[in-house]
Design an enzyme around this catalytic site. Structure first.
Site, PDB file in Angstrom:
ATOM      1  N   TYR A  24      -0.448   9.042  -1.173  1.00  0.00           N
ATOM      2  CA  TYR A  24       0.054   8.839   0.187  1.00  0.00           C
ATOM      3  C   TYR A  24       1.309   9.672   0.449  1.00  0.00           C
ATOM      4  O   TYR A  24       1.437  10.294   1.509  1.00  0.00           O
ATOM      5  CB  TYR A  24       0.303   7.354   0.454  1.00  0.00           C
ATOM      6  CG  TYR A  24      -0.977   6.537   0.420  1.00  0.00           C
ATOM      7  CD1 TYR A  24      -2.091   6.905   1.164  1.00  0.00           C
ATOM      8  CD2 TYR A  24      -1.077   5.396  -0.369  1.00  0.00           C
ATOM      9  CE1 TYR A  24      -3.262   6.174   1.132  1.00  0.00           C
ATOM     10  CE2 TYR A  24      -2.249   4.654  -0.413  1.00  0.00           C
ATOM     11  CZ  TYR A  24      -3.335   5.048   0.346  1.00  0.00           C
ATOM     12  OH  TYR A  24      -4.492   4.324   0.317  1.00  0.00           O
ATOM     13  N   GLU A  32      -0.568  -0.840   3.276  1.00  0.00           N
ATOM     14  CA  GLU A  32       0.113  -1.490   2.159  1.00  0.00           C
ATOM     15  C   GLU A  32      -0.600  -1.080   0.892  1.00  0.00           C
ATOM     16  O   GLU A  32      -1.820  -0.967   0.872  1.00  0.00           O
ATOM     17  CB  GLU A  32       0.077  -3.026   2.259  1.00  0.00           C
ATOM     18  CG  GLU A  32       0.956  -3.612   3.323  1.00  0.00           C
ATOM     19  CD  GLU A  32       0.225  -3.881   4.625  1.00  0.00           C
ATOM     20  OE1 GLU A  32       0.890  -4.183   5.618  1.00  0.00           O
ATOM     21  OE2 GLU A  32      -1.022  -3.754   4.652  1.00  0.00           O
TER      22      GLU A  32
END
Length: 150
Positions: free
Chosen positions: A119, A107
């Protein structure tokens, strides 16, 4: 620059990075637990001339890994160090078929555009937005990297 498993003597430097890099850093007691007691927790550190300049904190449970935190001190950002930490983490995963890691999850704060870009660049995809996930009410973006599909 070297990436290695964390050592007990790295605690203060990792804790300092934690305090300076995150909006809502873990309290000392929580970090001490992750460092010393959590049997699932793994931490890799990036070290430059005996100074810890970044770390990745993650857990492997069954066929999944969860990244808890990735942090790099300001002076070492934008040099590919976070990507190197992600790559080195994957090298630590079990290779036997019974224990293979199929997915990596995490998260990240919706406002953390640099982390989201990092990411995405490293193969993570957005799955869902978690409303009011963080203590201050900010939403989280839940991301997954599927390793078996590569």
């Amino acid at each position: 620059m070297k990436i290695r498993e964390v050592r007990k003597e790295d605690f203060e430097q990792v804790y300092e990075i934690e305090q300076t890099c995150f909006v809502d850093p873990y309290p000392r007691k929580h970090m001490e637990y992750e460092f010393n007691e959590n049997p699932l927790n793994k931490i890799l550190v990036a070290v430059d001339q005996n100074k810890v300049v970044g770390f990745i904190d993650y857990m492997i449970t069954f066929d999944s890994a969860t990244i808890t935190q990735v942090a790099v001190i300001k002076e070492y950002r934008k040099q590919g160090l976070a990507t190197k930490l992600l790559e080195e983490m994957e090298k630590t995963f079990p290779t036997n078929v019974e224990d293979i890691v199929e997915n990596i999850t995490l998260e990240v704060r919706k406002s953390n555009e640099a982390a989201l870009d990092l990411y995405k660049k490293n193969g993570y995809e957005i799955i869902v937005e978690k409303k009011h996930y963080y203590p201050d009410g900010e939403d989280a973006i839940y991301m997954v990297k599927r390793l078996l599909c590569q």
